[in-house]
Each structure stands twice: as structure tokens, then as C-alpha cells.
Design a protein around this motif. Structure first.
Motif, PDB file in Angstrom:
ATOM      1  N   LEU A   1       6.706   2.356  -0.731  1.00 30.75           N
ATOM      2  CA  LEU A   1       5.793   1.227  -0.834  1.00 30.75           C
ATOM      3  C   LEU A   1       5.887   0.418   0.459  1.00 30.75           C
ATOM      4  CD1 LEU A   1       3.809  -0.355  -2.599  1.00 30.75           C
ATOM      5  CD2 LEU A   1       5.759  -1.661  -3.483  1.00 30.75           C
ATOM      6  N   ARG A   2       4.777   0.266   1.145  1.00 27.35           N
ATOM      7  CA  ARG A   2       4.751  -0.419   2.438  1.00 27.35           C
ATOM      8  C   ARG A   2       4.051  -1.772   2.294  1.00 27.35           C
ATOM      9  NH1 ARG A   2       2.783   4.699   6.277  1.00 27.35           N
ATOM     10  NH2 ARG A   2       3.655   6.336   4.943  1.00 27.35           N
ATOM     11  N   THR A   3       4.360  -2.679   3.219  1.00 26.00           N
ATOM     12  CA  THR A   3       3.791  -4.025   3.186  1.00 26.00           C
ATOM     13  C   THR A   3       3.343  -4.417   4.584  1.00 26.00           C
ATOM     14  OG1 THR A   3       5.288  -4.634   1.393  1.00 26.00           O
ATOM     15  CG2 THR A   3       4.204  -6.425   2.548  1.00 26.00           C
ATOM     16  N   ALA A   4       2.209  -5.113   4.659  1.00 26.28           N
ATOM     17  CA  ALA A   4       1.718  -5.622   5.945  1.00 26.28           C
ATOM     18  C   ALA A   4       0.939  -6.900   5.688  1.00 26.28           C
ATOM     19  CB  ALA A   4       0.836  -4.588   6.636  1.00 26.28           C
ATOM     20  N   SER A   5       0.890  -7.768   6.690  1.00 20.87           N
ATOM     21  CA  SER A   5       0.180  -9.047   6.559  1.00 20.87           C
ATOM     22  C   SER A   5      -0.893  -9.154   7.635  1.00 20.87           C
ATOM     23  CB  SER A   5       1.159 -10.216   6.685  1.00 20.87           C
ATOM     24  OG  SER A   5       1.795 -10.190   7.962  1.00 20.87           O
ATOM     25  N   GLY A   6      -1.773 -10.142   7.455  1.00 19.71           N
ATOM     26  CA  GLY A   6      -2.762 -10.431   8.492  1.00 19.71           C
ATOM     27  C   GLY A   6      -4.008  -9.578   8.435  1.00 19.71           C
TER      28      GLY A   6
ATOM     29  N   TYR B   1       0.826  -1.205   0.000  1.00 21.59           N
ATOM     30  CA  TYR B   1       0.000   0.000   0.000  1.00 21.59           C
ATOM     31  C   TYR B   1       0.866   1.264   0.000  1.00 21.59           C
ATOM     32  CZ  TYR B   1       0.919  -0.091   5.083  1.00 21.59           C
ATOM     33  OH  TYR B   1       1.517  -0.110   6.313  1.00 21.59           O
ATOM     34  N   LEU B   2       0.256   2.324  -0.483  1.00 21.62           N
ATOM     35  CA  LEU B   2       0.867   3.651  -0.505  1.00 21.62           C
ATOM     36  C   LEU B   2      -0.005   4.589   0.311  1.00 21.62           C
ATOM     37  CD1 LEU B   2       1.692   3.957  -4.325  1.00 21.62           C
ATOM     38  CD2 LEU B   2       3.256   3.268  -2.493  1.00 21.62           C
ATOM     39  N   VAL B   3       0.624   5.429   1.109  1.00 20.05           N
ATOM     40  CA  VAL B   3      -0.107   6.393   1.928  1.00 20.05           C
ATOM     41  C   VAL B   3       0.327   7.801   1.551  1.00 20.05           C
ATOM     42  CG1 VAL B   3      -0.633   7.200   4.256  1.00 20.05           C
ATOM     43  CG2 VAL B   3      -0.266   4.758   3.842  1.00 20.05           C
ATOM     44  N   LEU B   4      -0.633   8.607   1.147  1.00 18.37           N
ATOM     45  CA  LEU B   4      -0.379  10.021   0.870  1.00 18.37           C
ATOM     46  C   LEU B   4      -1.086  10.835   1.939  1.00 18.37           C
ATOM     47  CD1 LEU B   4       0.614  12.392  -0.808  1.00 18.37           C
ATOM     48  CD2 LEU B   4      -1.392  12.137  -2.284  1.00 18.37           C
ATOM     49  N   ASP B   5      -0.290  11.474   2.789  1.00 16.43           N
ATOM     50  CA  ASP B   5      -0.858  12.306   3.849  1.00 16.43           C
ATOM     51  C   ASP B   5      -0.023  13.568   3.995  1.00 16.43           C
ATOM     52  OD1 ASP B   5       1.470  11.348   4.987  1.00 16.43           O
ATOM     53  OD2 ASP B   5       0.463  10.091   6.484  1.00 16.43           O
ATOM     54  N   GLU B   6      -0.314  14.352   5.013  1.00 18.97           N
ATOM     55  CA  GLU B   6       0.388  15.628   5.193  1.00 18.97           C
ATOM     56  C   GLU B   6       1.883  15.404   5.395  1.00 18.97           C
ATOM     57  OE1 GLU B   6       0.293  19.597   8.069  1.00 18.97           O
ATOM     58  OE2 GLU B   6      -1.243  18.060   8.274  1.00 18.97           O
TER      59      GLU B   6
END
Length: 652
Positions: free
Chosen positions: A425-430, A232-237
Motif C-alpha cells: 500500500l503506497r501513499t502520496a500527497s499533492g 493506492y495499489l499498483v499491479l504491474d509486471e
């Protein structure tokens, strides 16, 4: 042939009428109506149907309200449950039922009651008073006319009159109020003896055979639901601000453009001598002005006596006692003529007579605090933060536009979008349909342990992750806007089907569970043995802690289970004993003394009102049950399908 029909249209209409009308007598007009519009009936009230279309409309409205209220936290699976749908259907039935009762009994609402009800609606008030203009604006925004709104409100008020007399007249019997008050305030003095499961843990054993047996018998409890690994990609302040540099010349330009914000404007301390200007006869007004002119001349002749003149002559009792002092005044704080006069005088100068909407004033400026602008060096950090925020806002907009484009350019990977926009680019499971798995079940990179856990658990994100294109095709999602300053794009990197872990992966978990259960059982067994001994020898107090006094309103940190056991323990013979399982521990209770509570009169009255409300609600429900029988309310088998949700999802 068609030419014949065109030439003899009236004859053809007559022939068709002869063919059609007899069929109405054969199947009935209602049969034609049902044939043309066959809407499933979910319930009937006095023979009147509540259709599936009515339910669907109410269902959509209810879900829309939840969406607006919960925003990004809206989760259809949590909200749209069988219990919620059944409750909604019952609401529709009760509304129709009460409408019938109101109509049959000719309940009506007077014009005065309707006016008062509308006037009390906060949304149509201006400064606490009913505003006709505001009323029309609010209705227009809802697409309603005053006529339709008032007709609907009049109907609702009439329906409300069916239950109002019951609920408003309900009173709990004095004996019930007294009994509840006694139960709430009664004080009990007890001693406790705790048997902790942890103390028995070393005394119990768990063998491999025990673990195997539990595993074989409880595999369903170990089932791990389908989960995904997410990229996932996060676009924030924070992402938009990263790397933003603010140049000194930009700070200087911003400072010059906003200099007035970084200081204090000129302030003046003033005093006044006030005269009321009568609204009656012209002679009275002239007399008041003449008096003010005379005092103004005296003050101008000797400004040092201004405070003395104010104390003697001013009709503003609040300031007269302080020599007319009005305190420090900022520009624009006073009515136009006063503001102009105060900021037009020199220090210690006295004005002539100044008329304002309040009356006549003689003014004197006693102190002047000049405008002060903070230097750039003093406000540099504040300006830097503001400029960075402005740059970040513009950059956020540009990055959002680019991200929206990039996630669709290469649908099978988020890396190109990350590179183009400058995001990690971030990764997470579960991640499951229902939420995030605990770290011990999710494995490395658990979403539950991630700083982004709240983001990944968001219902909208999970809903997108388990949509067909994203889950099965492993395509990039579109950009999900969670809030005005937070956007996310997701992609499923891997799917792990629902499964039962092998024994070697969960054996330690099972061992711990069995140790907990057996330790708790050992603690309970020891506690029950001690309970029997204490009942046989009530005078023994060995092992008990110090006496404490508890009430339902002041439980002294007792758990709910222990407090309930204490308050339920019969007190005919003291000391009395009981034991209770509290979590994995076992608590032995020794009741020594019971005292009647002392409640203030206001508390008793409040309790009586609360019980009256509950009593009224119960009587309302009983009345509705009786009316349902009287008006022959019938719930059809089709309602069961709707409540189960066989077709409700489509309506949502």
C-alpha cells in the motif's frame, strides 16, 4: 361511449379531421413541427439551421477520436475547451456553407475521378493495388455500403472543388518571396555584453516589510488548489513477477518443448544452371528442355566441371558469373520443387533437370551445414526469463481478478486488498484536479517526487480521485486499467481544501522572488546606462565579447529575445546598438556588419512553395468570410452557451 366510437370509427376520424385541419391555418404547419420537435438552433446558413443535435453528434465523434488517439492520457478538461467547441461549430458552418455553394454552382465529380480517388486509398489496397474485396471488407467494418460511401465521397469531392482552385492557384508575389528569403538568410555580425542579474543580487535588499507588503498584495498568486493525499495499489509486471521461482525441471521441460528455437536449422550451399522455359510454341519448350538435359548429363558425368558449365550455359546472369552459386539456403527459402531437390541431394551431388515456376534448373549442393542446437546451459538465462514471464502473466491475471473483488469487499480501506493480493500500500500527497503540486507545496510524500509520478498524474487516475464517491465518501475506487500490464486502485486518505499558506510558510519563497525581480531590475538599469554610453561613443568596445555572425537559421545559441532584437536592429548607420531583457538578465547588442545571405536555388524554390501554401490558406479564409456574408451566416445566442460549455459536458 367507447362502444359508439368503435362502431362509428370512420365518422370519428372525419370529425377529428375537421377539428385539427383549421388549426394548421391558425398556427402553421411549421409551428406544429417546432412544437413537436423544438431543437435549439446554433447557427443558420442561407436560412438552413445547424441544430444543437448536429453539434452534439459532431462533438461526441470528435471526443471519441481524441479518446482513441490519446488512450489513457485523454483528459476531458484539457481537450474539451471553449476554443475547441467554437472551432468545431465553425467547421460545421463552413461545411454547410461550402455544400450550398457547390450545389448552387452545380459542381460535380466525374465517375473516373471518384474511381481514382477510391483506388488511391491505402486501406483498400492489396500490395499497392486496389482490391474490390478489401474495399467491401473495410466498408462493412464501418457499417457502410459502397453506394452510401461513394455518394458521400462524391459530395465531399464536389465541396472541395469550391476552395481547391483558390488554394492551388495561389502564389506569393516574387517581391514577398525575395524579402522573406533575405530576412531568413541575412547574416549579421554582432558583439554582446551581458549584464547578469546574479551579479547584482548582493547589491539589493529585501526587508520583512517588503515581504509582508508583497504577501498582502498577491495572495491570489499563492493560492494552493484543493489537493488530496492518496493511498493506492499498483499491479504491474514487476508486482506479478516478484518472488517467482523457476524450477530446474521446468526449465528442462520448456527447453525440450522448444528446442528448435534454440539453434540453427540445417543450411545448404547450392549452385544451379538455369534455362528459361519459353511460354510460346511447344517446339521451343522441347528445345530448351533438350538443351538442359544435355548439360545435366555433362554435369553428372563430371561434377567438378559444374561451375564451368554454369558460366557457359546458365541464363541466370547474376549467378552464372559466380559458377552458378546461389549462396546459403535455409529450408523453405526456395520454391517447392527447388527446395525439395536441394535438401534431397548429398554434398557434391548433381540433380537432374528440375522445373520450377521460373524455368529449368540443374542443381548441385556444394556445402552442408548441419543443424546445431545450443545446449541448455547456454540458453538457460533466456529460458528462465521466458518462463518467468509466462508464470507472471498467469499470476497477473489471477491477481487482477482478486484485486477487482477485494477493492469492493471493504470499501473504506485498501489495506485488506493489499494483504489479500500481496501488494504494498503506497501513499502520496499533492494530487490536484489539474495535476501534481510541486514538492515544496505538497509537503512530505510529494507525488511529484514519487517514482509513480506519471501514474498519479494520469488524467484517468485524477478523474477518479475527484469523483464524488472517492473524494467525499473516501471509498475505494474500482480497478483502473491504465495499460494491459498496469492496473491501479486508489483511495483518498485526506483532503486539503484550497487555501493561501500563512506568511511564515512562504516568506522565503517571496524573499527569493523579490530578490530575483530587484536583481533583474538592477541589471537592466546598468545595461541601459551602458547602452546610452555606447550610443554616445560608438567606437568603445569595452566589456563586449568576441564578434559572432548569426542568421535566423543559425542563431549561434542566442535566445529568441536576443536574436529578434539583433535581426530587427536598423542597420543604416553602423555600429548600431540595442538592449534587450533576456529572462532576468539584460543583454547589450553591438551590430557591426550586415551581409546578404546566400541561398541555394532548391532552398529558394522550397521557400516559395511554403509561402504559396500559406498564401493559399489566407485566400481560402478570405473567400469563406466573403461567402459567409453572401449566404447570410448567422450565429445565434444559443451558440454562446454551447461554446462556454454550459451544456457541452453532458454531450461529451
Amino acid at each position: 361511449m367507447f362502444e359508439f366510437i368503435r362502431s362509428h370509427r370512420r365518422w370519428m376520424q372525419f370529425i377529428l379531421l375537421i377539428l385539427i385541419v383549421p388549426s394548421f391555418f391558425l398556427v402553421g404547419i411549421q409551428g406544429y413541427d417546432s412544437f413537436m420537435s423544438r431543437e435549439p438552433e446554433l447557427a443558420t446558413v442561407a436560412g438552413q439551421p445547424i441544430s444543437r443535435a448536429e453539434f452534439d453528434q459532431a462533438h461526441r465523434n470528435q471526443l471519441d477520436q481524441f479518446r482513441q488517439r490519446l488512450g489513457s492520457q485523454f483528459d476531458l478538461a484539457v481537450i474539451d475547451t471553449p476554443a475547441m467547441r467554437e472551432s468545431l461549430l465553425n467547421q460545421l458552418i463552413n461545411q454547410r456553407l461550402l455544400a450550398n455553394v457547390a450545389a448552387d454552382n452545380r459542381f460535380s465529380v466525374s465517375d473516373e475521378t471518384l474511381r481514382n480517388t477510391i483506388a488511391a486509398i491505402p486501406e483498400v489496397q492489396d500490395n499497392g493495388r486496389f482490391s474490390p474485396e478489401r474495399y467491401r471488407q473495410v466498408l462493412a467494418a464501418q457499417g457502410m455500403s459502397p453506394t452510401s460511401f461513394e455518394a458521400g465521397l462524391r459530395r465531399d469531392l464536389a465541396i472541395a472543388r469550391v476552395l481547391e482552385p483558390v488554394g492551388q492557384s495561389a502564389r506569393a508575389p516574387a517581391e514577398v518571396v525575395a524579402a522573406v528569403d533575405s530576412a531568413l538568410t541575412q547574416a549579421r555580425t554582432v558583439q554582446l555584453r551581458n549584464f547578469s542579474a546574479a551579479d547584482f543580487r548582493s547589491q539589493v535588499t529585501v526587508t520583512p516589510a517588503d515581504i509582508q507588503a508583497w504577501y498582502d498584495a498577491n495572495k491570489q498568486q499563492l493560492q494552493v488548489p484543493e489537493q488530496v493525499q492518496v493511498q493506492y495499489l499498483v499491479l504491474d509486471e514487476a508486482a506479478a513477477t516478484q518472488g517467482v521461482q523457476v524450477k530446474d525441471e521446468d526449465l528442462a521441460a520448456y527447453y525440450e518443448q522448444n528446442k528448435n528455437r534454440f539453434g540453427q536449422p540445417e543450411r545448404r550451399r547450392a549452385s544451379h544452371i538455369f534455362f528459361e522455359l519459353p511460354s510460346g510454341s511447344e517446339d521451343a519448350r522441347k528445345a530448351a528442355r533438350a538443351k538442359a538435359e544435355d548439360v545435366a548429363k555433362q554435369a553428372a558425368a563430371d561434377p567438378a566441371k559444374f561451375a564451368e558449365l554454369a558460366a557457359q550455359n546458365s541464363q541466370d546472369s547474376g549467378s552464372a558469373a559466380k559458377g552458378g552459386d546461389l549462396g546459403w539456403i535455409a529450408p523453405g527459402a526456395q520454391a517447392g520443387p527447388l527446395d525439395k531437390a536441394i535438401f534431397g541431394l548429398a554434398q557434391n551431388q548433381v540433380s537432374g533437370v528440375v522445373e520450377s515456376p521460373f524455368g529449368l534448373h540443374i542443381l548441385k549442393v556444394t556445402e552442408i551445414s548441419p543443424a546445431a542446437i545450443k545446449p541448455l546451459a547456454e540458453v538457460k538465462d533466456q529460458i528462465t526469463a521466458e518462463v518467468r514471464k509466462q508464470i507472471a502473466a498467469q499470476r497477473f491475471s489471477e491477481m487482477a481478478s482478486q484485486l477487482n473483488k477485494q477493492v469492493y469487499d471493504q470499501r473504506d480501506s485498501l489495506q485488506p486488498a493489499a494483504d489479500a493480493v500481496g501488494l504494498k500500500l503506497r501513499t502520496a500527497s499533492g494530487v490536484t484536479r489539474e495535476g501534481l503540486l510541486p514538492a515544496d507545496k505538497a509537503g512530505p510524500g510529494s507525488a511529484a517526487d514519487s517514482p509513480d509520478a506519471a501514474l498519479l498524474e494520469n488524467p484517468r487516475v485524477r478523474q477518479v480521485l475527484f469523483s464524488p464517491d472517492v473524494l467525499r465518501e473516501k471509498q475505494n475506487s474500482g480497478v483502473i486499467e491504465l495499460s494491459p500490464d498496469t492496473m491501479v486502485a486508489v483511495r483518498v486518505a485526506a483532503v486539503e481544501p484550497s487555501h493561501v499558506p500563512p506568511l511564515d510558510k512562504v516568506s522565503e519563497v517571496i524573499r527569493g522572488k523579490l530578490l530575483d525581480e530587484r536583481s533583474a531590475e538592477a541589471a537592466k538599469k546598468a545595461g541601459e546606462a551602458a547602452l546610452a554610453a555606447n550610443k554616445a561613443n560608438p567606437a568603445a568596445t569595452e566589456g563586449f565579447g568576441p564578434a559572432i555572425t548569426v542568421t535566423r537559421q543559425n542563431p549561434q545559441d542566442l535566445s529568441r529575445q536576443v536574436l529578434d532584437a539583433v535581426m530587427r536592429l536598423p542597420s543604416a548607420t553602423l555600429p548600431a546598438f540595442t538592449g534587450v531583457q533576456s529572462g532576468v538578465d539584460y543583454t547589450l547588442v553591438r551590430l557591426e556588419k550586415v551581409e546578404a545571405g546566400k541561398a541555394e536555388a532548391a532552398d529558394k524554390e522550397r521557400l516559395a512553395q511554403q509561402l504559396a501554401g500559406a498564401w493559399g490558406q489566407a485566400e481560402n479564409e478570405a473567400l469563406i468570410r466573403m461567402l459567409r456574408e453572401q449566404y447570410e451566416v448567422n450565429v445565434t445566442p444559443a451558440a454562446a452557451d454551447v461554446i462556454r460549455g454550459d451544456q457541452a459536458q453532458a454531450a461529451g
